[in-house]
Design a protein around this motif. Sequence first.
Motif, PDB file in Angstrom:
ATOM      1  N   SER A 194     -26.686 -21.519  -6.587  1.00 21.96           N
ATOM      2  CA  SER A 194     -27.626 -20.397  -6.722  1.00 21.96           C
ATOM      3  C   SER A 194     -28.190 -20.292  -8.133  1.00 21.96           C
ATOM      4  O   SER A 194     -27.547 -20.680  -9.116  1.00 21.96           O
ATOM      5  CB  SER A 194     -26.924 -19.084  -6.361  1.00 21.96           C
ATOM      6  OG  SER A 194     -25.824 -18.855  -7.230  1.00 21.96           O
ATOM      7  N   MET A 205     -33.688 -15.770  -5.547  1.00 19.92           N
ATOM      8  CA  MET A 205     -32.500 -16.618  -5.672  1.00 19.92           C
ATOM      9  C   MET A 205     -32.781 -17.955  -4.998  1.00 19.92           C
ATOM     10  O   MET A 205     -32.959 -18.033  -3.785  1.00 19.92           O
ATOM     11  CB  MET A 205     -31.275 -15.975  -5.024  1.00 19.92           C
ATOM     12  CG  MET A 205     -30.026 -16.885  -5.085  1.00 19.92           C
ATOM     13  SD  MET A 205     -28.610 -16.216  -4.161  1.00 19.92           S
ATOM     14  CE  MET A 205     -28.085 -14.897  -5.274  1.00 19.92           C
ATOM     15  N   TYR A 207     -31.381 -21.644  -3.872  1.00 18.37           N
ATOM     16  CA  TYR A 207     -30.066 -22.132  -3.465  1.00 18.37           C
ATOM     17  C   TYR A 207     -30.242 -23.472  -2.767  1.00 18.37           C
ATOM     18  O   TYR A 207     -31.348 -23.840  -2.345  1.00 18.37           O
ATOM     19  CB  TYR A 207     -29.368 -21.139  -2.534  1.00 18.37           C
ATOM     20  CG  TYR A 207     -30.024 -21.016  -1.168  1.00 18.37           C
ATOM     21  CD1 TYR A 207     -29.545 -21.736  -0.067  1.00 18.37           C
ATOM     22  CD2 TYR A 207     -31.134 -20.205  -0.981  1.00 18.37           C
ATOM     23  CE1 TYR A 207     -30.168 -21.642   1.172  1.00 18.37           C
ATOM     24  CE2 TYR A 207     -31.757 -20.102   0.260  1.00 18.37           C
ATOM     25  CZ  TYR A 207     -31.271 -20.823   1.334  1.00 18.37           C
ATOM     26  OH  TYR A 207     -31.897 -20.745   2.563  1.00 18.37           O
TER      27      TYR A 207
END
Length: 310
Positions: A194, A205, A207
């Motif tokens: 992340s 975010m 990821y």
Amino acid sequence: MKNTLFIFILVIWALQSNAQSQVPLGDPFILYHEGAYYAYGTHSPYGITVYVSDDLKNWKIPAEAKNGLALHKDDVYAEQRFWAPEVYFVNDQFYMYFSADEHICVATADSPLGPFKQDVKKSMIEDEKCIDNSLFIDDDGKAYLSFVRFTDGNAIWIAELEEDLKTLKMETITPCLHVSQDWEKEMARVNEGSFIVKHNGIYYMSYSANHFESPNYGVGFATVKNIMGPWEKYDQNPILQKPDGLIGVGHSAMFRDKDGELRIVFHSHHDDHKIHPRLMHIGSVYFENVNGEEVMKIGDDILTPTLETK
């Protein structure tokens, strides 16, 4: 026949030389500080590797870093599995967040080249295996750490940090992301790597999903207005997967370059037949309005840096 064989040997030599000259880093992170770029990543069994550059294209092993390491295992918790470092300059000190033997840790140094050390050699959560810890400091100065817990395969959680930037407020640990989209389910249940940025009041975010050994390892993102969640994944993920023919791309981080432009750094498999050593690549990040929503995008201008081997 001899000429054909000679040309074939030259081609093989050129391909091997090119591969060897690329930057061998998995889980890469780039820090820009006082006119220089520093790249850290997963590579050495003895600690955390560091390279330095002034233009993002050409990198070298700094003479000041002993054995090319910014962090050596003798100075910190654990003896093995040194993964996924991130380095931040806060309050005149450098903080490195990293995984060691599947525990999240933080070490400090007076220089971006290290040596990074721990005053007390311990992990941030001593009774639980976790990896991929990433720092985010909000506009009000409050600090957060996102990281992976093994609660549903690899799942991403977040917690507030104390002012020392080393201690988790355990009562604030909150889930963020777990495997939930169809593209994420290849070879393993994985949401990891992340990294949080804030744009126009919205938290983004990024990821990575799928097993890192999969050619379809890739990057998606989620958004939220309150950093503690609930996070909502972009429904058109992934935003980075097999760019320019690269495979196994992911475990990305973002940084501002010398011109203030937002960039992304990530790794790929070494080639179509071999995963390691993974190689570092750099791209651009921008936001595009799509149906009234600002969507994070990765540009097509992928840079594959080179490493000075002399």
